[in-house]
Scaffold this active site. Structure first.
Site, PDB file in Angstrom:
ATOM      1  N   THR C  44     -76.227 -11.872   6.918  1.00  0.00           N
ATOM      2  CA  THR C  44     -77.201 -10.808   7.138  1.00  0.00           C
ATOM      3  C   THR C  44     -78.559 -11.171   6.555  1.00  0.00           C
ATOM      4  OG1 THR C  44     -75.418  -9.199   7.026  1.00  0.00           O
ATOM      5  CG2 THR C  44     -77.646  -8.347   6.745  1.00  0.00           C
ATOM      6  N   HIS C  47     -80.512 -13.218   8.904  1.00  0.00           N
ATOM      7  CA  HIS C  47     -81.126 -12.403   9.959  1.00  0.00           C
ATOM      8  C   HIS C  47     -82.418 -11.765   9.449  1.00  0.00           C
ATOM      9  CE1 HIS C  47     -77.780 -12.909  12.620  1.00  0.00           C
ATOM     10  NE2 HIS C  47     -76.925 -12.349  11.802  1.00  0.00           N
ATOM     11  N   CYS C 111     -69.177   5.685   6.962  1.00  0.00           N
ATOM     12  CA  CYS C 111     -69.941   6.929   6.757  1.00  0.00           C
ATOM     13  C   CYS C 111     -71.053   7.060   7.795  1.00  0.00           C
ATOM     14  CB  CYS C 111     -70.552   6.889   5.355  1.00  0.00           C
ATOM     15  SG  CYS C 111     -71.824   8.126   5.046  1.00  0.00           S
ATOM     16  N   ARG C 204     -66.962 -27.396   7.178  1.00  0.00           N
ATOM     17  CA  ARG C 204     -66.237 -26.157   6.898  1.00  0.00           C
ATOM     18  C   ARG C 204     -64.754 -26.277   7.226  1.00  0.00           C
ATOM     19  NH1 ARG C 204     -71.126 -21.781   8.255  1.00  0.00           N
ATOM     20  NH2 ARG C 204     -71.909 -21.927   6.127  1.00  0.00           N
ATOM     21  N   LEU C 266     -63.956  -9.052  12.803  1.00  0.00           N
ATOM     22  CA  LEU C 266     -65.074  -8.784  11.905  1.00  0.00           C
ATOM     23  C   LEU C 266     -66.364  -9.413  12.427  1.00  0.00           C
ATOM     24  CD1 LEU C 266     -65.647  -7.707   8.812  1.00  0.00           C
ATOM     25  CD2 LEU C 266     -65.990 -10.147   8.445  1.00  0.00           C
ATOM     26  N   ILE C 291     -63.252  -4.129  12.380  1.00  0.00           N
ATOM     27  CA  ILE C 291     -63.362  -4.118  10.912  1.00  0.00           C
ATOM     28  C   ILE C 291     -64.824  -4.030  10.514  1.00  0.00           C
ATOM     29  CG2 ILE C 291     -62.845  -5.359   8.775  1.00  0.00           C
ATOM     30  CD1 ILE C 291     -60.340  -4.592  10.298  1.00  0.00           C
TER      31      ILE C 291
END
Lengths: 346, 346, 346, 346
Positions: C44, C47, C111, C204, C266, C291
């Site tokens: 994030t 971004h 929420c 990775r 996800l 998720i």
């Protein structure tokens, strides 16, 4: 194929077992004949040996006893397609009807008409045993026979340990007989944060620690409630896996459960006892799972997965091996409390 | 705002309650003051009236009693944002800490530090009651006050009836007191195939039939086990909802459960009793849910859904209404067994 | 307490970030001030650095960025009770309203009014950060700061890996960025039978193998579908954990799922793409879990359990460490694909 | 027993069906011969009539078509024990192998080797049909034949409607063909708080309202998203039951789901389409259930429970009845969109 074979038989109502020469069984169209490689002894077999009220009420001698085993398929019936001669197999001991409402809704393990080998029909303490082909479970050819013989009993541990998630949770295993010990292995493989274990035998508690129990308590000398609350900062455990059937262990186990926790119960108390459902279950929002047998066949797939990945190694559970002819020593060892699982070789 | 108000008070340790003039409560920054419109009587209030061992052990008189009510918000604290003056509200009687591990993991209904109004702090049998704003539940303005007062207790029935699916299943409700009757309404609304109900009061069993029970059994005259096995072709029921707390009802209820069935237990036996966990739960693969309070706030949303859709109508449950000043008659009616829910008006 | 501090700031709409001297934040009555010890970089944050359409649409500069961190409580507001000065804490980055229907029914992680630090209000790439006390998670004093900073992001992996049981099951993890790598650790700790992993970076995939992946596939060179069907005897996997957001990985992942299997997703694809819901999900009876974030606070308790038991060790995930002043190098390393998790020290 | 019978046959590759005189089938040892009483038409049968790509790829003509029916057992094979001559039965159209891993773990409905009557072997649009005895479902003798013929298709609706709890929840049913209409009946019986329904046919939406839909929307004239958000105070629905397979309905359905909601998908889109998994599923924490066939035999028991309790009455769904000889009219009616379920009588 020989005509006769050696088998351990309950010859008549009453205590005791005998090694006898009996006919090799014949098989039906959907059955297979298995030449046994290894058999293991279960608590149920001790009840049968001693002819306790449960056994007296259920068994119809003469009967070949035993229900945990592995072996090689040597003959198959006309309609058998799912296995073939030469397959190395373990077996589900519960023979179900496949037609009752429970079998038809994923509950075959509690079928209304279950027949158990070694209890309701001839069992596996013998050189050969006839089994419905659908009850056989294919093993890899190189699996060790002692391990393969344990798969059915390991299934009880897997069924209990999978009844509710244990990953990252604190788990209490009450009772460290062979199934309790295998349950510790399941809980550890499934990622339990900590595993507390109780029993009355130091021998078994030592094994429990070797297998991964975080803390063990001999309840003949120490108070489980005090020790485990202390070890959990007064919080108690998230999950109870009850393998002993002892009323005091059941009561302590529930008292140690956190509110909102879950208990899976496999151990059989044998009769009714004073239990405080209100304080121990209702007011604290506990969920309780009664565990019977193994789920057909979900549990067997899970058991296979745990073994093949190496997450569970059952070897340390097998502490004694005997020839079938020495079955009296084998049963005595099992009964001593100074053993893990006892295996017999035909 | 007046300075004093009428309230039903437990004045000191011992049996009995008194109507007294007491100060109107003051509120904290996150609380609201509610002017009551209707209050209802719960079994717990009878225990408090009679000062049974549980009450003697827990309450610290003097105390305003009562925990089921509805009313209008007349004042709010500085930090209150979620409700406003004029709102018509019901209330969750359990005040929780929101910080313990249970509150933080969706188990606030079994919070480690729950305080109940009318038990651990002043309650609602009064003209005004102070409540944490987060404990208030907004009702539609046109909802009848008697119904709104029942929402908290109805939540017990919803929590129990939703613990396990009942749709298309055979359900047994043991105990037809007010919560049992509401549970019958929940089971019917949720699509139960049939609802068997047991109690010792013909009055309540009559109500049970009016509310949708398929078959009712007065266990003082008839054997529940015989009648319900007969009505289910020997199969038994899929789900037990235990609302009585009576050991005999609990034992019969489990005996009537099909293998693999589920039981949700709300009724409190009060103390330990002889229970056969092995035969009734373990060997038959039963799942048992201990039910405490109401899920915060899942149960309230479900309760609201059932009421607003018209699937549940609580009106027939309310059989008697009294002025708060006549509380002695109200309590006596509740105790007679010849009532549904008893409501008081301030 | 100093008046000003160093912080990484998005100064205005557009690409880029700046290290600036800004005022130390003040706190509200229910907040705490935390002196940061370590911060980690999330996708994030990249971004936000590049000011992609999502960032341009959501952020209101100037803003301190960053949302993964740990630190020490140095000041608490008037109404704070659950933590105290000196506590060593991690933090949940989602600030929720606690009053919407989702918060009130165990879904606080989604929420209706979530505010994320470093996105909707000032974040943690700074010497001090103000947080609602309820968002802080207490760590043991001796926990390493780099590990503690990862807890929030590790929660994404735990939430994904716990969405459906993996114990004894075959698992496919698509995407081996830091969260994917942590998900491999979770699956292994939770008893997965085998873990297949795919990515486009050899770096990775090497890490993935060190962390316990059974088989890794670089999809730029090899076909995941062929290799994984071959490795599973044509059966496919039981569980898909999708961490990449790449449409091709998502399609392959579903194609590799056994009928009746489960997928937890996800990774965010960023926009709509051609997806065959019929063949990949419906006809094969698949269950899919979307998720988002971390369950409050179930996931945190699970994450804690996995770390404290030693079942998961996050150390190998942390491949690079930089001073906050060198944030440009830190971000470039994160973006290279040649890293695990990148940590900054204030 | 006659030697020949009338049957609707796909004579060769290509569009069209023919009524023909064919031999009465013979049965195997574990099969039964059923004399049909009523048959119903499914969307699948229309695909077969028109020889669409799916049909062209799967069917091997000549073949008797049709898979929904009821009838009387007139002959049983040697090994059949669970039913007897004279039984009035419906039938599960999926013939499974009972030996694959999916069958053995409660997923027989997605067996690896499913054969469907009327698709992979001769079907039921005939005077007689041969069925494995285990595929037959015993009906009460007095059940109406049109209703009994619908049980298999009703099972799709039950499987979908039971995938996630609907009690007290807001439900959206997209698609009001016969299965969609039956799903509305299931949702209503199971206690849904409100049922929103969409379709493109006013005829079917009228039926939907009669069956209990709270609000219906013809998406050719009205925007479902606007109308349903308006009807739910902007909250959206808790549960989506997708029965249309139309990409636009699927997208709207997900857009209308509350965060944390659940979708059960039965309608088949036929091919891949643009779908925003990120916004519609992942970020909002949605759970998606792919629904195929009927659970064996859980769904059948649930379907039976709903019918026998009277909670569901399928009669209004059956809008047209034809003689089998008039099958062309029957198929045309089914295709018009101006029908509920179309039944044929042999």
């Amino acid at each position: 194929m020989p005509k006769t074979m050696q088998a351990i038989v309950k010859p008549r109502a009453g205590a005791g077992l005998e090694l006898r020469e009996v006919p090799v069984p014949t098989i039906g169209a959907r059955e297979a004949l298995v030449k046994t490689r290894a058999m293991s002894i279960c608590g149920t077999d001790l009840h049968i040996l001693h002819w306790d009220p449960w056994a007296a009420n259920r068994l119809k001698p003469p009967l070949i006893v035993g229900h945990e085993f592995c072996g090689d398929v040597v003959e198959i019936g006309r309609d058998v397609t799912q296995i073939k001669i030469g397959d190395f197999v373990s077996a589900e001991s519960h023979i179900i009807d496949n037609t009752c409402d429970l079998c038809r809704t994923g509950n075959g393990h509690i079928c209304r008409n279950t027949k158990i080998i070694g209890v309701d029909r001839d069992g596996c303490y013998a050189e050969y045993v006839a089994m419905p082909a659908e009850n056989l479970w294919l093993n890899p050819p190189d699996m060790r026979a002692e391990i393969a013989a344990l798969m059915e009993n390991f299934g009880n541990a897997v069924h209990t340990g999978m009844a509710t998630p244990v990953v990252a949770r604190k788990v209490l295993v009450t009772g460290c007989g062979p199934v309790g010990l295998m349950t510790i292995l399941v809980a550890r493989a499934a990622g339990a944060r900590s595993i507390y274990a109780t029993d009355i035998s130091d021998y078994r508690l030592n094994l429990a620690r070797q297998l991964g129990a975080t803390l063990t308590i001999n309840v003949t000398r120490e108070k489980a409630i005090e020790k485990i609350f202390a070890a959990t900062d007064g919080e108690g455990v998230d999950v109870l896996l009850e393998m002993s059937g002892a009323p005091s262990a059941i009561r302590d186990g529930f008292a140690l459960l956190k509110k909102g926790g879950a208990a899976a119960l496999l151990g059989l108390p044998g009769k009714a006892f004073e239990f405080d459902l209100g304080d121990l279950v209702i007011l604290r929002g506990i969920t309780v799972y009664g565990i019977a047998g193994r789920k057909l066949w979900d549990t067997w797939y899970e058991a296979r997965g745990l073994i093949r990945s190496g997450a569970v190694d059952l070897s340390p559970i097998i502490t004694h091996k005997f020839k079938m002819a020495d079955f009296e020593k084998a049963f005595a060892t099992m009964e001593s409390g100074e053993s893990g699982k006892v295996v017999m070789i035909p």
